[in-house]
Design an enzyme around this catalytic site. Structure first.
Site, PDB file in Angstrom:
ATOM      1  N   ASP A   9       0.850   5.831  -7.462  1.00  0.00           N
ATOM      2  CA  ASP A   9      -0.557   5.508  -7.267  1.00  0.00           C
ATOM      3  C   ASP A   9      -0.961   4.526  -8.375  1.00  0.00           C
ATOM      4  O   ASP A   9      -0.361   4.534  -9.458  1.00  0.00           O
ATOM      5  CB  ASP A   9      -1.361   6.808  -7.364  1.00  0.00           C
ATOM      6  CG  ASP A   9      -2.850   6.558  -7.422  1.00  0.00           C
ATOM      7  OD1 ASP A   9      -3.369   5.870  -6.527  1.00  0.00           O
ATOM      8  OD2 ASP A   9      -3.495   7.046  -8.376  1.00  0.00           O
ATOM      9  N   SER A 115      -1.345   2.122  -2.943  1.00  0.00           N
ATOM     10  CA  SER A 115      -2.712   2.274  -3.447  1.00  0.00           C
ATOM     11  C   SER A 115      -3.752   2.047  -2.365  1.00  0.00           C
ATOM     12  O   SER A 115      -3.535   1.309  -1.402  1.00  0.00           O
ATOM     13  CB  SER A 115      -2.944   1.260  -4.574  1.00  0.00           C
ATOM     14  OG  SER A 115      -4.304   1.190  -4.924  1.00  0.00           O
ATOM     15  N   ASN A 116      -4.902   2.699  -2.577  1.00  0.00           N
ATOM     16  CA  ASN A 116      -6.074   2.442  -1.745  1.00  0.00           C
ATOM     17  C   ASN A 116      -6.625   1.037  -1.952  1.00  0.00           C
ATOM     18  O   ASN A 116      -7.405   0.546  -1.141  1.00  0.00           O
ATOM     19  CB  ASN A 116      -7.182   3.452  -2.092  1.00  0.00           C
ATOM     20  CG  ASN A 116      -7.050   4.756  -1.327  1.00  0.00           C
ATOM     21  OD1 ASN A 116      -6.331   4.838  -0.329  1.00  0.00           O
ATOM     22  ND2 ASN A 116      -7.768   5.780  -1.785  1.00  0.00           N
TER      23      ASN A 116
END
Lengths: 248, 248
Positions: A9, A115-116
């Protein structure tokens, strides 16, 4: 089963999102901490809410919207320049001190970010921090138009790297992300940056009602979602040993 | 278009969830407020996260899990009796003072609740507060196994009442719920219980960093989700006039 890929992340795991606090404090003296905290809470909420409402907007837009929300509710007047200067920091977040060495020690595996963040934000961030030289892939949820912890987001690891979930170690400091990855079927190492013992010490002190405590209480401790990460670590530097031990 | 049905959110809209604070304060002196706040934040987060992870658990389980989380991170020791006494309050929440009169004044329309609450919790709550005598339906998201603001949840209104979205007024104090209902296509009245002016006053005071402020800041103000409710009201007592005016 051997670990062929270690996937990280980005926000909160490799990059310290609290490093925006210096900029928000400079822009709004006395309000830096509360701005940083409300901003992050709303940023996360908006990823989940828009995913559920099926109204995807990319992380760059959500980050702007959540900052706009924060400054509005706190009635902090500002001009466009200040707003852009704060936003710009998201492309220049500090790496956690243990990130570079840990990645170097793992360079015999595939290394990636899932990742977002939007593709544009992530590419800038990775380049600005020099991680473009060590990562094999920077994977944004953009192409699926849904955010973590939707399983659709975690499928992108196999599509990008060709590595099946059982051979991936996913690393996140975000409890909800660690749970989502585990629910999907990845091997998961959760970075517990604030230990329960430290949390108890914070709560026991008279400032227990300060927002920093509240923020730590709601963001840093493992959630009750019926899932448990495979590993709990405290720093990224534990990863090389953990990966080697996993294969024995 | 005439309004054939008025459908209410339950928690925070008809029922005051802050009314648990007296019980939590009694159980944990000095901690009542922070327990109530962290509990609510995690309760909402878990509905969204479990929906996205496709790991539905009903609202009763999520309410227990989020309370367990809260007491754990604050290191508040307790026995099972205390835990059950707090949970029990969720079946006996106080109605907002303006709820009963507003429902009575709207009794020429279909009246219902659409809530994230489990069927069991809602039926107990509605019976205990006497609303079973005025509501035509109490609709739980249980049958869809997903929480608001997923569109799947709002479809239950038409299935239960036979009233299409254009003839329904949906009423919620939760900004994310008002946005979700609007995205789905319902007419929406959002109850703004804390005005921006009141919010600014709270923030301007020296206690701006208290968790109550932070909670109000993240829960009570309209979100930046690119959606706008049709109506903003301040109390439920405005509804009868609003419904009549909507038809003109």
């Amino acid at each position: 089963m051997s670990i062929k890929a270690v996937v990280f992340d980005a926000y909160g795991t490799l990059y310290d999102i609290q490093s925006v606090a210096a900029i928000t404090e400079e822009a709004f003296p006395g309000y830096g901490e509360i701005v940083t905290q409300i901003w992050r809470i709303k940023q996360l909420e908006y990823t989940w809410l828009r995913s559920l409402m099926r109204r995807y907007a990319d992380f760059s837009d959500i980050t702007r919207d959540s900052l706009a929300y924060t400054l509005r509710v706190l009635a902090l007047k500002h001009d466009g320049g200040v707003f852009e200067r704060i936003m710009e920091k998201y492309l220049h977040l500090d790496l956690y001190p243990d990130a570079t060495a840990a990645l170097a020690a793992l360079r015999d595996r595939k290394l990636a970010i899932l990742s977002n963040g939007s593709t544009g934000m992530l590419n800038a961030l990775v380049r600005n921090s020099g991680l473009d030289r060590v990562l094999d892939a920077v994977i944004s949820v953009d192409s699926k138009r849904i955010f973590k912890p939707s399983p659709d987001a975690y499928t992108l690891i196999e599509s990008a790297l060709g590595t099946p979930p059982a051979e991936v170690l996913f690393v996140s400091s975000n409890p909800w992300d660690a749970c989502g990855a585990k629910a999907f079927g990845l091997n998961v190492a959760w970075i517990e940056r604030v230990t329960p013992e430290a949390m108890v010490l914070v709560c026991a002190k008279s400032e227990m009602v300060a927002p920093l405590t509240m923020f730590k209480a709601i963001r840093t401790q493992m959630d009750e979602l019926g899932l448990e990460p495979d590993y709990r670590i405290h720093t990224l530097s534990e990863l090389p040993v953990l990966v080697a031990a996993h294969e024995r």
